[in-house]
Scaffold this active site. Structure first.
Site, PDB file in Angstrom:
ATOM      1  N   HIS A  95     -12.504  -1.083   1.353  1.00 59.72           N
ATOM      2  CA  HIS A  95     -11.577  -0.391   2.250  1.00 59.72           C
ATOM      3  C   HIS A  95     -12.260  -0.265   3.611  1.00 59.72           C
ATOM      4  O   HIS A  95     -13.412   0.146   3.686  1.00 59.72           O
ATOM      5  CB  HIS A  95     -11.266   1.001   1.702  1.00 59.72           C
ATOM      6  CG  HIS A  95     -10.353   1.805   2.572  1.00 59.72           C
ATOM      7  ND1 HIS A  95     -10.798   2.776   3.437  1.00 59.72           N
ATOM      8  CD2 HIS A  95      -9.011   1.751   2.718  1.00 59.72           C
ATOM      9  CE1 HIS A  95      -9.750   3.310   4.062  1.00 59.72           C
ATOM     10  NE2 HIS A  95      -8.659   2.710   3.646  1.00 59.72           N
ATOM     11  N   ASP A 105       0.846  -1.203   0.000  1.00 58.76           N
ATOM     12  CA  ASP A 105       0.000   0.000   0.000  1.00 58.76           C
ATOM     13  C   ASP A 105       0.874   1.242   0.000  1.00 58.76           C
ATOM     14  O   ASP A 105       1.562   1.527   0.984  1.00 58.76           O
ATOM     15  CB  ASP A 105      -0.910  -0.017   1.234  1.00 58.76           C
ATOM     16  CG  ASP A 105      -1.936   1.103   1.210  1.00 58.76           C
ATOM     17  OD1 ASP A 105      -1.927   1.911   0.264  1.00 58.76           O
ATOM     18  OD2 ASP A 105      -2.759   1.165   2.147  1.00 58.76           O
TER      19      ASP A 105
HETATM   20 CA    CA Z   1      -4.945   2.105   1.693  1.00 61.36          CA
END
Ligand code: CA
Length: 388
Positions: free
Chosen positions: A302, A200
């Site tokens: 998310h 990420d």
């Molecule tokens: Ca992220």
């Protein structure tokens, strides 16, 4: 039935240690809960994405902008309310904080609808395609420490997440392209050859740096490369997806069906990561999910924030149809931040105990109670609430 109040509760505490990602270090944990009360005594809970002072500003939008628009409305008219609020705020922000604020209110209205019907939110949507999900654990945050210390810690933390029962793990990068490749090697070393990990970047790279890191880590076989470039950089996303073997993921910073239409039509995502507490709540998430599936783009939500957000996401993961379907279809996972978060672990009168579930079975059960199926502890909220 009428809405009688729309209140925000912004909670905060000092973390035991400072944590960082590619954009900043932070030392406080924040959560922004929304509470919608009705004249029939039923209360709904929601959550808005956005930490720190963003949460305090969003509280102003929830209480000073949205609340007056919807006081006296029937909370069961959640789609009518969504469009009324969106249309009235449109000229002042079709994305960003106005949508984060609307998200928390919308989720609370779904919680009320479930409580009125006596049904969990996944039943209101259409039922559970799965009653439990695997979870991936992330940690491996950046700290103010040397590269050598980062490397040793990333190896250890990745191994610990694997041992804890998670199905995969996710690391942060952002020290610099060369250093970040070493970080990924350290994670692979900690988990062995067969365990999935994800990278990420929180949009810290130029397209050329993202190509450098992406190509350098391809042999480590990461499952996805998340937010490699800025969310506005549609060309960068499209070029990276076409040019790298790794799955490109993103979307946590996108809002609403119109923003999502644009990034899906751009063909820059292998995996979509909508944030229900930011993009416009459950009502808008369902429209975005349909758009993603219309583009045959798989979705892994998310997830960030308190137990309210985790519960909302569990219902959405349950209600997500297999795409394209099959005997052994591709399955979504629950994103789970393994760093210190009392607002997730201690907020509820009956905790979700995600870590305990994962340790015992490697899976997380979808809540079955009415609405979100969770009950925030008011004494806990009062203890951590901040006003400015
Ligand atoms: Ca992220």
């Amino acid at each position: 039935m009428k809405i009688t109040s729309v209140q925000s509760h912004v909670l905060a505490y000092d973390l035991p240690e400072e944590l960082g990602y590619s954009q900043q270090y932070y030392a406080r944990r924040t959560a922004h809960l929304v509470e919608v009360q009705t004249d029939e005594g039923i209360t709904g809970w929601g959550e808005c994405f956005g930490p720190g002072n963003i949460a305090l500003a969003n509280k102003g939008i929830v209480e000073k902008v949205i609340q007056p628009m919807i006081l006296g409305d029937d909370p069961l008219d959640r789609d009518v309310i969504w469009h009324k609020v969106y249309n009235l705020m449109r000229d002042h922000g079709q994305k960003g904080m106005s949508m984060q604020a609307l998200s928390g209110v919308d989720i609370a209205l779904w919680d009320i609808a479930g409580k009125v019907a006596g049904l969990p939110i996944h039943k209101l949507i259409g039922g559970a395609h799965r009653t439990e999900v695997a979870a991936y654990g992330y940690a491996m945050m950046l700290k103010r420490e040397s590269l050598a210390d980062h490397l040793a810690r990333f190896t250890d933390e990745a191994a610990a997440i694997k041992d804890a029962g998670f199905a995969a793990t996710k690391m942060k990068v952002g020290l610099g392209p060369k250093e970040d490749v070493q970080l990924a090697e350290a994670v692979r070393k900690g988990i062995g050859d067969d365990f999935p990990f994800m990278v990420d970047a929180n949009h810290c790279y130029t397209t050329s740096d993202a190509f450098y890191v992406g190509r350098a880590v391809e042999d480590l076989n990461p499952y996805w490369f998340e937010e490699p470039v800025a969310p506005e950089d549609l060309d960068g996303y499209r070029e990276l997806r076409a040019g790298l073997k790794i799955n490109i993921s993103g979307g946590e910073a996108e809002f609403g069906r119109w923003g999502w239409r644009q990034i899906l039509e751009n063909r820059g995502l292998d995996i979509a990561q909508p944030e229900v507490c930011g993009l416009g709540g459950i009502s808008e998430y369902l429209r975005v999910l349909a758009l993603c599936h219309a583009h045959f783009t798989p979705v892994i939500n998310h997830v960030w924030g308190s137990a309210v957000s985790v519960a909302a996401n569990l219902h959405l993961l349950a209600a997500m149809p297999a795409m394209p379907g099959g005997l052994f279809p591709w399955q979504p996972m629950l994103e789970f931040d393994t760093t210190d978060n009392r607002f997730r672990d201690d907020l509820l009168t009956t905790p979700l105990d995600i870590q305990g579930q994962v340790k015992a079975t490697g899976r997380v059960q979808v809540p079955t109670g009415p609405g979100l199926g969770v009950d925030p502890d008011r004494a806990f909220i009062e203890r951590f609430e901040v006003t400015g």
